[in-house]
Design an enzyme around this catalytic site. Structure first.
Site, PDB file in Angstrom:
ATOM      1  NE  ARG A  71      -3.876   1.997   2.520  1.00 62.97           N
ATOM      2  CZ  ARG A  71      -3.990   2.793   3.581  1.00 62.97           C
ATOM      3  NH1 ARG A  71      -3.204   2.607   4.635  1.00 62.97           N
ATOM      4  NH2 ARG A  71      -4.898   3.750   3.603  1.00 62.97           N
ATOM      5  CG  HIS A  75      -1.605   5.228  -0.254  1.00 64.79           C
ATOM      6  ND1 HIS A  75      -2.399   5.881   0.669  1.00 64.79           N
ATOM      7  CD2 HIS A  75      -2.372   4.199  -0.711  1.00 64.79           C
ATOM      8  CE1 HIS A  75      -3.569   5.283   0.761  1.00 64.79           C
ATOM      9  NE2 HIS A  75      -3.565   4.253  -0.071  1.00 64.79           N
ATOM     10  CG  ASN A 103      -1.324   8.761   2.899  1.00 64.11           C
ATOM     11  OD1 ASN A 103      -1.719   7.690   2.422  1.00 64.11           O
ATOM     12  ND2 ASN A 103      -0.777   9.704   2.147  1.00 64.11           N
ATOM     13  CG  HIS A 202      -8.279  -3.966  -1.266  1.00 63.15           C
ATOM     14  ND1 HIS A 202      -9.353  -3.093  -1.302  1.00 63.15           N
ATOM     15  CD2 HIS A 202      -7.174  -3.177  -1.150  1.00 63.15           C
ATOM     16  CE1 HIS A 202      -8.916  -1.849  -1.206  1.00 63.15           C
ATOM     17  NE2 HIS A 202      -7.595  -1.874  -1.119  1.00 63.15           N
TER      18      HIS A 202
END
Length: 327
Positions: A71, A75, A103, A202
């Protein structure tokens, strides 16, 4: 004595030679700035093995860390490109990405990156960028949890600034509907199919109750027993901070059960279930639920593409010696 003027073909040849030399120079400059899996082959030959070992150890201590490092890469890349800007702490001149809504108190794994950077600075001072560390750590995390591998393109350099506002506006929230998801990924150059493949990340990791409580109370596209169990977990967690696995079936295995869960209306986030909600991506979810090999291949290819989002190369940016601050 008659004057001698060079014939036109001589001028033409000279022009052609000059153009050829210019072309070769441009190719050389372009090649020097391209990413390559072998970028550290001579400058820091132990870079990849060092990162792999550290990631394996971190994931062995806590399986969730694999999802967190993956992740972190996502991001980072979705905000002004894969430049390690997400790692920068706030300064007097900017408020960084760590404080952005998507975040804040959520993105993690910074200590693992710090540890890797410290090791690499001992081996090869000033050579391996933080952006490349994040990219390789994401790949190694997926592999450590049973997922596919891919050749990570290397040679990124690190940003000297970060933007909270850019992170807030570029990172897709878990409340997006299908059209919003398709648009958010299209803005970064991804097709709807690639968006569905990347969403398969996910299949590992967890989310806070605050990210999906609205779905439990307001949506009908969720299995009733699944919703009831989540409500119970969230009500006892307090302040929406309780965690639930994004993949209720095999939360620490990188497989295709995420898609199978969507067929049973057991997508945790609103944005998850939107992939299978009588829309244009239903067929792709079904395909991945039936063919794990197809998902693995498409996911790996999409990750390579994501790693190529606006990297800093050549003389742009810098190689930070501390991933949390500029040199």
């Amino acid at each position: 004595m008659a004057s001698h003027n060079p014939s036109p073909w001589i001028y033409a040849n000279i022009r052609m030679i000059c153009l050829a030399l210019l072309f070769m120079l441009l190719v050389e400059i372009s090649t020097a700035h391209e990413l390559s899996p072998a970028f550290y082959a001579t400058s820091c030959p132990r870079a990849l093995s060092t990162i792999k070992s550290a990631v394996r150890s971190a994931v062995a201590r806590e399986a969730r860390m694999g999802a967190s490092l993956l992740r972190l890469h996502f991001h980072d890349c979705f905000v002004n490109g894969c430049d390690a800007s997400i790692l920068l702490d706030d300064t007097s001149s900017f408020t960084g990405e760590k404080k952005a809504g998507p975040n804040n108190n959520s993105v993690r794994g910074f200590e693992v990156i710090d540890n890797i950077k410290k090791q690499l600075e001992s081996l090869c001072p000033g050579i391996v960028s933080c952006a490349d560390i994040v990219a390789v750590a994401a790949r190694d995390s997926v592999v450590a949890l049973g997922g596919p591998t891919w050749n990570v393109q290397l040679g990124r350099r690190d940003s000297t600034t970060a933007s909270k506002d850019a992170a807030t506006s570029n990172l897709p929230p878990p409340t997006l509907d299908l059209n919003g998801l398709i648009s958010a990924f299209s803005n970064k150059g991804f097709t709807a199919k690639e968006m569905v493949a990347l969403s398969g990340s996910h299949t590992i990791g967890q989310a806070r109750c605050s990210s999906f409580q609205g779905r439990l109370n307001n949506e009908k596209t969720i299995d009733s027993k699944f919703a009831k169990s989540l409500k119970s977990k969230c009500s006892s967690g307090g302040s929406g901070t309780a965690l639930s696995p994004l993949d209720v079936s095999t939360p620490t295995a990188f497989d295709n059960s995420y898609y199978k869960n969507l067929l049973s209306q057991k997508g945790l986030l609103h944005s998850d279930q939107q992939l299978f909600s009588k829309g244009s991506t239903d067929s792709q979810v079904i395909a991945y639920s039936n063919n794990v090999g197809s998902f693995r291949t498409d996911f790996a290819n999409a990750m390579v593409k994501m790693g190529n989002l606006s990297p800093l190369t050549g003389t742009s940016g810098q190689i930070r010696t501390n991933c949390r601050k500029v040199n």
